[in-house]
Design an enzyme around this catalytic site. Sequence first.
Site, mmCIF file in Angstrom:
data_model
loop_
_atom_site.group_PDB
_atom_site.id
_atom_site.type_symbol
_atom_site.label_atom_id
_atom_site.label_comp_id
_atom_site.label_asym_id
_atom_site.label_seq_id
_atom_site.Cartn_x
_atom_site.Cartn_y
_atom_site.Cartn_z
ATOM 1 N N CYS A 330 31.517 -7.978 32.679
ATOM 2 C CA CYS A 330 31.410 -8.120 34.126
ATOM 3 C C CYS A 330 31.079 -6.764 34.762
ATOM 4 O O CYS A 330 29.997 -6.232 34.553
ATOM 5 C CB CYS A 330 32.677 -8.734 34.694
ATOM 6 N N HIS A 428 34.184 -13.635 31.296
ATOM 7 C CA HIS A 428 35.597 -13.331 31.118
ATOM 8 C C HIS A 428 36.213 -14.302 30.097
ATOM 9 O O HIS A 428 35.768 -15.422 29.949
ATOM 10 C CB HIS A 428 36.355 -13.458 32.445
#
Length: 485
Positions: A330, A428
């Site tokens: 991310c 994630h």
Amino acid sequence: MAAVMLQGTGSDVGKSVLVAGLCRLLANRGLKVLPFKPQNMSNNAAVAQGGEIGRAQALQALACRVQPSIDMNPVLIKPQSDTGAQVVVHGKVVGMLGAADYQHRKGELLHAVLQSWNRLKADADIVIVEGAGSPAEINLRAGDIANMGFARAANVPVVLVGDIDRGGVIASIVGTRAVIDADDAAMIHGFLINKFRGDVRLFDDGYTEIERRTGWPGLGVIPWLAAARQLPAEDAVVLDSAATSEGAITIAVPMLSRIANFDDFDPLAHEPGVKLVMVPPGQPLPGDAALVILPGTKATIADLAFLRAQGWDIDIAAHVRRGGGLLGICGGYQMLGQSIEDPDGVEGVPGSVAGLGYLPVATRLTGDKRVVDVTGTSLRDGAAFAGYEIHVGQTRALGPVQPLLRLADGAEDGVISADGQIAGCYIHRLFDHPAQRGAWLARLGAESDGVAQEHRVDQALDALAAGLEQHVDIDRLLAIAGHRP
């Protein structure tokens, strides 16, 4: 419908874990139980119904054996700087507020909280509510929606939780009784002592004294429960005291100032062959690391500056020269590119900064946030994964690249260098799936235990529920909640 709210004498007294354990305990008794937290302040978020909620409430939903919903955490505050935060209401970002502004406006959010509360309670036998911080923070009482403000508006009885491990638990509970006003005190119907070590009989006199001084009955003394260590923590404060796992292969994660979704690395911490090192600010990255992972962050540009201020960019360069692996997730993925542009000031002052330059990509931050559950496989080995994306910004290739992952809808995510040494992606919980985690560890020369993270957490929730059944007066708790057998 019955309900009870756990409030704490302070932050990190174990409320989130206790709510999860009670949810599983009552679900095991056959009740339709749901979790609720009016306001959460955390950069650990999960996907629910296309929106985002605190990770703790997603865990509590798992404990209830139900799907998470945005009504379980109607207001989520995601700190982005020392003085400002992103505000998420019913799963969607509604804007940025400074700390002082939020204190003045939080009362306006009570309507949204009660909307979610009314929807949730209509679908449950019992709701277990989690407070935030402490009701003893009387300087924040006006307009409160997280503790007594909610409890009184919704008429939900409260049980106060004190953490004996940090010391001063008698003073913290009795002191709470002393500083809150009489109407707030009347909402509290009992207390729990959490995280006790040793012979509980040594605390008998203290327990009795708390009951005498407060007029509140004790509902139990809960020992340190080993199962709690298997559950993801909600707040980054726990990283300051997190024990380093042991193993032959070292994986290092620098603790960025706005680190987000750090439970991504819990599956690695449980691997017997891995030594996971969460590196605090001011400390160098370990020279023997086989893999360095740049984690997610709530403020990519600010944390990239923070990373450089710690000298970690120099450590990373040396690590790469030695042939070590490098992965960005991310915000960490965005940092690995050539540049990060923020023309609209999504994260603060508009501008552009140079990335670390390890991958041929560039990121442009935008106001639109992608929030979605995803599944797929790695393109290089076909290993499956299941996770989620929560991020602003679009990352584009600056030339021919090799994608890292293919999503179930056919889209591609991430980039990997031709030699496989450096990679980044937006996913994630990449390591939750044993196949994906096993593939990464195999490339590092380690074996995986092959346990799915969700299975590990599910077992821990059952063990936690069994411990609470033994040490908490559950029948009295249910009576306080208004449950009638």
